[in-house]
Design a protein around this motif. Structure first.
Motif, PDB file in Angstrom:
ATOM      1  N   ALA A 271       8.012   5.732 -19.555  1.00 31.82           N
ATOM      2  CA  ALA A 271       7.131   5.833 -20.717  1.00 31.82           C
ATOM      3  C   ALA A 271       5.712   6.186 -20.293  1.00 31.82           C
ATOM      4  N   ARG A 272       4.974   6.762 -21.209  1.00 35.75           N
ATOM      5  CA  ARG A 272       3.556   7.033 -20.994  1.00 35.75           C
ATOM      6  C   ARG A 272       2.680   6.005 -21.701  1.00 35.75           C
ATOM      7  N   THR A 273       3.183   5.430 -22.768  1.00 38.99           N
ATOM      8  CA  THR A 273       2.460   4.374 -23.480  1.00 38.99           C
ATOM      9  C   THR A 273       3.454   3.318 -23.963  1.00 38.99           C
ATOM     10  N   VAL A 274       2.993   2.097 -24.052  1.00 39.57           N
ATOM     11  CA  VAL A 274       3.746   1.027 -24.700  1.00 39.57           C
ATOM     12  C   VAL A 274       2.838   0.396 -25.741  1.00 39.57           C
ATOM     13  N   THR A 275       3.412  -0.064 -26.826  1.00 36.83           N
ATOM     14  CA  THR A 275       2.636  -0.677 -27.901  1.00 36.83           C
ATOM     15  C   THR A 275       2.958  -2.155 -27.950  1.00 36.83           C
ATOM     16  N   VAL A 276       1.925  -2.977 -27.961  1.00 37.09           N
ATOM     17  CA  VAL A 276       2.087  -4.429 -27.951  1.00 37.09           C
ATOM     18  C   VAL A 276       1.568  -5.023 -29.252  1.00 37.09           C
ATOM     19  N   SER A 277       2.065  -6.205 -29.576  1.00 33.42           N
ATOM     20  CA  SER A 277       1.615  -6.947 -30.748  1.00 33.42           C
ATOM     21  C   SER A 277       0.683  -8.056 -30.288  1.00 33.42           C
ATOM     22  N   VAL A 278      -0.601  -7.962 -30.647  1.00 41.67           N
ATOM     23  CA  VAL A 278      -1.607  -8.907 -30.179  1.00 41.67           C
ATOM     24  C   VAL A 278      -2.564  -9.263 -31.304  1.00 41.67           C
ATOM     25  N   ARG A 279      -3.335 -10.316 -31.067  1.00 45.43           N
ATOM     26  CA  ARG A 279      -4.353 -10.731 -32.024  1.00 45.43           C
ATOM     27  C   ARG A 279      -5.590  -9.837 -31.894  1.00 45.43           C
ATOM     28  N   PRO A 280      -6.457  -9.786 -32.924  1.00 46.85           N
ATOM     29  CA  PRO A 280      -7.626  -8.905 -32.855  1.00 46.85           C
ATOM     30  C   PRO A 280      -8.505  -9.144 -31.636  1.00 46.85           C
ATOM     31  N   GLU A 281      -8.709 -10.406 -31.230  1.00 49.06           N
ATOM     32  CA  GLU A 281      -9.542 -10.665 -30.059  1.00 49.06           C
ATOM     33  C   GLU A 281      -8.868 -10.172 -28.778  1.00 49.06           C
ATOM     34  N   GLN A 282      -7.536 -10.179 -28.754  1.00 56.19           N
ATOM     35  CA  GLN A 282      -6.834  -9.620 -27.602  1.00 56.19           C
ATOM     36  C   GLN A 282      -6.953  -8.107 -27.560  1.00 56.19           C
ATOM     37  N   VAL A 283      -7.024  -7.471 -28.736  1.00 51.80           N
ATOM     38  CA  VAL A 283      -7.230  -6.021 -28.788  1.00 51.80           C
ATOM     39  C   VAL A 283      -8.543  -5.661 -28.110  1.00 51.80           C
ATOM     40  N   ALA A 284      -9.595  -6.415 -28.419  1.00 51.85           N
ATOM     41  CA  ALA A 284     -10.897  -6.131 -27.814  1.00 51.85           C
ATOM     42  C   ALA A 284     -10.845  -6.311 -26.299  1.00 51.85           C
TER      43      ALA A 284
END
Length: 285
Positions: free
Chosen positions: A201-214
């Protein structure tokens, strides 16, 4: 001759009627006995209707009435999220159709987490829980666990970079665990768990909280990210981890040696006859 034929016909009709009557009574008695046996069995183990798949269901398929069937299920062993009412699971209105999110096999109970809400598609938004956000991380062969990542897996995220700008006196690069047990919801453009073989893969998408996104966004722009796959049944809590070059080589912490400052001594010289004598006096700078 006609009298004999008529007598035989009457006897045959009578025998046939008697056979039908006896068969009817037998079937009725059998059905009553079967109903009594079911009642007795349910009295021992109470059951209820639960809907299961009539055949294999794959990601993205729409649920239809012929896709499910009801079976009797022990009342004290119903899986969480199982459907006991057909109207709650399948709708005749196309706008309220549910879509499969996770693969299911024949006779597997259909659970709420494995299908979308009525009228919802099988996109990423249907897989995000309340308060969670989808964030994409760039990966390659080494940082993406050699292509063995699948939607639904959990990973630890490690950051490697220099902290010289943030920590005075820091030298070299450090590697630090910044997020633990993050769930993958997509690999490249695939959100289905039905993937055979390794996929680079070139990218993976994760499920995180907004503060984890930052935090992940900052980490991705200031260094390199690597993923470590977490076992399916691994529920351990990982302590903070940080490794630099000295720790990697087992050199320990670098200790600065500070020379002890000698007290300043001031003297004057005076001559006494043929001898020169040094006398200490207070230093006045």
């Amino acid at each position: 001759m006609r009298a004999v034929f008529g007598l035989v016909l009457v006897i045959g009709v009578a025998l046939a009627g008697g056979a039908v009557y006896m068969a009817k009574n037998y079937i009725s008695d059998y059905q009553q006995a079967l109903a009594q046996e079911r009642s007795a069995r349910e009295a021992v183990v109470p059951t209820t209707d639960v809907y299961v798949a009539t055949g294999p269901l794959r990601y993205g398929e729409q649920l239809k009435k012929d896709s499910v069937r009801k079976v009797r299920w022990p009342l004290n062993a119903i899986p969480e999220g199982a459907f006991t009412n057909l109207e709650d699971l399948v709708s005749d209105d196309p706008a309220k159709t549910r879509v499969v999110l996770r693969a299911m096999e024949k006779d597997e109970a259909i659970l709420a987490v494995k299908v979308t809400k009525p009228g919802q598609g099988a996109g990423l938004t249907s897989q995000l829980e309340r308060g969670m956000r989808a964030f994409a991380i760039r990966v390659d062969v080494s940082s993406g666990v050699s292509g063995f990542l699948r939607p639904g897996d959990r990973v630890d995220v490690y950051w490697t970079g220099s902290i010289s700008d943030a920590v005075k006196g820091a030298r070299g690069e450090v590697t630090r665990l910044i997020e633990s047990g993050v769930q993958l919801i997509a690999v490249d453009q695939t959100a289905s768990e039905d993937v055979d073989g390794a996929t680079i893969a070139r990218t993976v998408t994760v499920s995180v909280r907004p503060e984890q996104v930052a935090a992940l966004a900052q980490a991705q722009t200031s260094g390199r990210l690597a993923l470590a796959l977490v076992g399916v049944e691994d529920d351990t809590i990982v302590d903070p981890i940080e490794v630099d070059q000295r720790a990697l080589l087992g050199l320990g912490e670098e200790v600065e040696t500070v020379e002890a400052k000698q007290p300043e001594v001031c003297t004057i010289r005076t001559r006494r006859g043929s001898e020169v004598v040094e006398i200490q006096i207070p230093c006045t700078n």
